[in-house]
Design a protein around this motif. Structure first.
Motif, PDB file in Angstrom:
ATOM      1  N   ILE A 170      42.125   4.327  10.348  1.00  0.00           N
ATOM      2  CA  ILE A 170      42.947   3.574   9.703  1.00  0.00           C
ATOM      3  C   ILE A 170      44.249   3.238  10.252  1.00  0.00           C
ATOM      4  O   ILE A 170      45.715   2.218  10.100  1.00  0.00           O
ATOM      5  CB  ILE A 170      43.311   3.964   7.929  1.00  0.00           C
ATOM      6  CG1 ILE A 170      41.332   3.513   7.392  1.00  0.00           C
ATOM      7  CG2 ILE A 170      43.620   3.204   7.562  1.00  0.00           C
ATOM      8  CD1 ILE A 170      41.386   4.274   6.371  1.00  0.00           C
ATOM      9  N   ASP A 171      45.438   4.652  10.329  1.00  0.00           N
ATOM     10  CA  ASP A 171      46.693   3.880  10.713  1.00  0.00           C
ATOM     11  C   ASP A 171      47.245   3.274  11.917  1.00  0.00           C
ATOM     12  O   ASP A 171      47.756   2.981  12.126  1.00  0.00           O
ATOM     13  CB  ASP A 171      47.331   5.496  11.187  1.00  0.00           C
ATOM     14  CG  ASP A 171      47.982   6.174   9.544  1.00  0.00           C
ATOM     15  OD1 ASP A 171      47.400   5.301   8.438  1.00  0.00           O
ATOM     16  OD2 ASP A 171      47.841   7.759   9.348  1.00  0.00           O
ATOM     17  N   ILE A 172      45.973   3.853  12.712  1.00  0.00           N
ATOM     18  CA  ILE A 172      46.098   3.360  14.834  1.00  0.00           C
ATOM     19  C   ILE A 172      45.525   1.927  14.297  1.00  0.00           C
ATOM     20  O   ILE A 172      46.804   0.801  14.542  1.00  0.00           O
ATOM     21  CB  ILE A 172      45.010   3.988  15.107  1.00  0.00           C
ATOM     22  CG1 ILE A 172      45.673   5.397  15.442  1.00  0.00           C
ATOM     23  CG2 ILE A 172      44.779   3.384  16.366  1.00  0.00           C
ATOM     24  CD1 ILE A 172      44.210   6.341  16.064  1.00  0.00           C
ATOM     25  N   ILE A 173      44.789   1.863  13.216  1.00  0.00           N
ATOM     26  CA  ILE A 173      44.638  -0.225  13.451  1.00  0.00           C
ATOM     27  C   ILE A 173      45.855  -0.740  13.095  1.00  0.00           C
ATOM     28  O   ILE A 173      46.376  -1.799  13.162  1.00  0.00           O
ATOM     29  CB  ILE A 173      43.142  -0.080  12.337  1.00  0.00           C
ATOM     30  CG1 ILE A 173      42.111   0.194  13.144  1.00  0.00           C
ATOM     31  CG2 ILE A 173      43.380  -1.938  12.017  1.00  0.00           C
ATOM     32  CD1 ILE A 173      40.484  -0.108  12.777  1.00  0.00           C
ATOM     33  N   GLN A 174      46.881  -0.423  11.790  1.00  0.00           N
ATOM     34  CA  GLN A 174      47.834  -0.553  10.725  1.00  0.00           C
ATOM     35  C   GLN A 174      48.694  -1.075  11.867  1.00  0.00           C
ATOM     36  O   GLN A 174      49.488  -1.233  11.615  1.00  0.00           O
ATOM     37  CB  GLN A 174      47.912   0.470   9.496  1.00  0.00           C
ATOM     38  CG  GLN A 174      46.761   0.005   8.287  1.00  0.00           C
ATOM     39  CD  GLN A 174      47.236   1.033   7.518  1.00  0.00           C
ATOM     40  OE1 GLN A 174      47.971   1.610   7.550  1.00  0.00           O
ATOM     41  NE2 GLN A 174      46.245   0.148   5.765  1.00  0.00           N
ATOM     42  N   ASN A 175      49.047   0.729  12.490  1.00  0.00           N
ATOM     43  CA  ASN A 175      49.885   0.418  13.997  1.00  0.00           C
ATOM     44  C   ASN A 175      50.335  -0.745  14.512  1.00  0.00           C
ATOM     45  O   ASN A 175      50.697  -1.679  15.112  1.00  0.00           O
ATOM     46  CB  ASN A 175      50.097   1.657  14.308  1.00  0.00           C
ATOM     47  CG  ASN A 175      51.189   2.586  13.802  1.00  0.00           C
ATOM     48  OD1 ASN A 175      51.076   2.554  11.705  1.00  0.00           O
ATOM     49  ND2 ASN A 175      51.390   3.878  13.878  1.00  0.00           N
ATOM     50  N   PHE A 176      48.429  -1.056  14.890  1.00  0.00           N
ATOM     51  CA  PHE A 176      48.164  -1.689  16.054  1.00  0.00           C
ATOM     52  C   PHE A 176      48.868  -3.020  15.762  1.00  0.00           C
ATOM     53  O   PHE A 176      49.696  -4.144  15.433  1.00  0.00           O
ATOM     54  CB  PHE A 176      46.901  -1.881  16.496  1.00  0.00           C
ATOM     55  CG  PHE A 176      46.510  -1.308  17.857  1.00  0.00           C
ATOM     56  CD1 PHE A 176      46.905  -1.576  18.464  1.00  0.00           C
ATOM     57  CD2 PHE A 176      45.561   0.052  17.672  1.00  0.00           C
ATOM     58  CE1 PHE A 176      46.586  -1.065  20.006  1.00  0.00           C
ATOM     59  CE2 PHE A 176      45.934   0.476  18.719  1.00  0.00           C
ATOM     60  CZ  PHE A 176      46.549   0.364  19.836  1.00  0.00           C
ATOM     61  N   ASN A 177      48.118  -3.111  14.350  1.00  0.00           N
ATOM     62  CA  ASN A 177      48.298  -5.062  13.038  1.00  0.00           C
ATOM     63  C   ASN A 177      49.957  -4.799  13.129  1.00  0.00           C
ATOM     64  O   ASN A 177      50.341  -6.040  13.115  1.00  0.00           O
ATOM     65  CB  ASN A 177      47.770  -4.830  12.591  1.00  0.00           C
ATOM     66  CG  ASN A 177      46.563  -5.290  12.845  1.00  0.00           C
ATOM     67  OD1 ASN A 177      45.645  -5.651  12.888  1.00  0.00           O
ATOM     68  ND2 ASN A 177      45.288  -4.722  11.424  1.00  0.00           N
ATOM     69  N   GLU A 178      50.927  -3.672  12.518  1.00  0.00           N
ATOM     70  CA  GLU A 178      52.305  -4.384  12.724  1.00  0.00           C
ATOM     71  C   GLU A 178      52.934  -4.745  14.237  1.00  0.00           C
ATOM     72  O   GLU A 178      53.710  -4.762  13.781  1.00  0.00           O
ATOM     73  CB  GLU A 178      53.251  -2.729  11.946  1.00  0.00           C
ATOM     74  CG  GLU A 178      52.515  -3.047  10.316  1.00  0.00           C
ATOM     75  CD  GLU A 178      53.058  -1.474  10.416  1.00  0.00           C
ATOM     76  OE1 GLU A 178      53.607  -0.756  10.764  1.00  0.00           O
ATOM     77  OE2 GLU A 178      52.381  -0.867   9.007  1.00  0.00           O
TER      78      GLU A 178
END
Lengths: 101, 101
Positions: A30-38
Motif C-alpha cells: 500500500i505504501d508503495i502504491i501511494q508513493n507511486f501515485n505521489e
C-alpha cells in the motif's frame, strides 16, 4: 483508447473475494502504491504512467513485486523508499538492476 | 526470471483493503478469470500465459476490462463467453477488434 506509456502493476496480494492478507500487502504494497501515485502526481506524469494493484502473482518470496509493462520489467523486494528511484529510471528509460527479478 | 509471453490482467475492481464491490467484479470478472485459467490449463499454455486480477483501473463504463501485456491490447465489455476467442487470438497473434477499447 490511448494506453499509458508505463503501466505499473504492484502486487497487492488481493484475493478475488474477501480480505487481502498476502505477503506483498504485509510488506508494504500500500505504501508503495501511494508513493507511486505521489511521485507521478508531483512530476505531472499522470497521462504517461498508470498504477494498478494486482492479485497475488505467486512470487511471494520475492515480494513486494512491481511489474512495469509494456517494458516487461519486474522488480522484487521493492520498498516504498525505492519508488522515487524507480520513477527516475522510468523517466530515463533505464532499469534498476539491483531490483530486477 | 523468464516473463510470460502474455500477461493477462483482468480488472477485479479490487479495493486495496477490504471488500471488492466494483463494477467489473459484479459483471463477471471472477468467471472471466476462471475461464482464462481453464483455457490456459486445457491448452497447456501455463508457461506462456499468466493471469492476474487488478484493482479498479477506472474504466468502469467499459468493464469488465481485460488488458494483455506486453502487447498492450485492452478489451472492454468482456464476458466469460469471450475468453475462448481471446485465447484463440493470443495463440494466433491476433486482436479481436470488436472488443478493443
Amino acid at each position: 483508447m490511448e494506453k499509458p506509456k508505463y503501466h505499473v502493476f504492484v502486487c497487492g496480494s488481493a484475493r478475488l473475494v474477501g480480505e487481502n492478507k498476502g505477503f506483498c500487502l504485509q510488506k508494504g504494497a500500500i505504501d508503495i502504491i501511494q508513493n507511486f501515485n505521489e511521485e507521478i502526481q508531483d512530476r505531472g506524469l499522470d497521462s504517461e504512467v498508470m498504477v494498478s494493484s494486482t492479485g497475488c502473482v505467486g512470487l511471494c518470496s520475492m515480494g513486494p513485486v512491481v511489474m512495469i509493462y509494456p517494458q516487461q520489467i519486474w522488480y522484487g523486494k521493492v520498498t516504498s523508499d525505492d519508488v522515487e528511484e524507480i520513477v527516475d529510471a522510468l523517466e530515463n528509460g533505464e532499469t534498476i538492476e539491483r531490483l530486477v527479478i
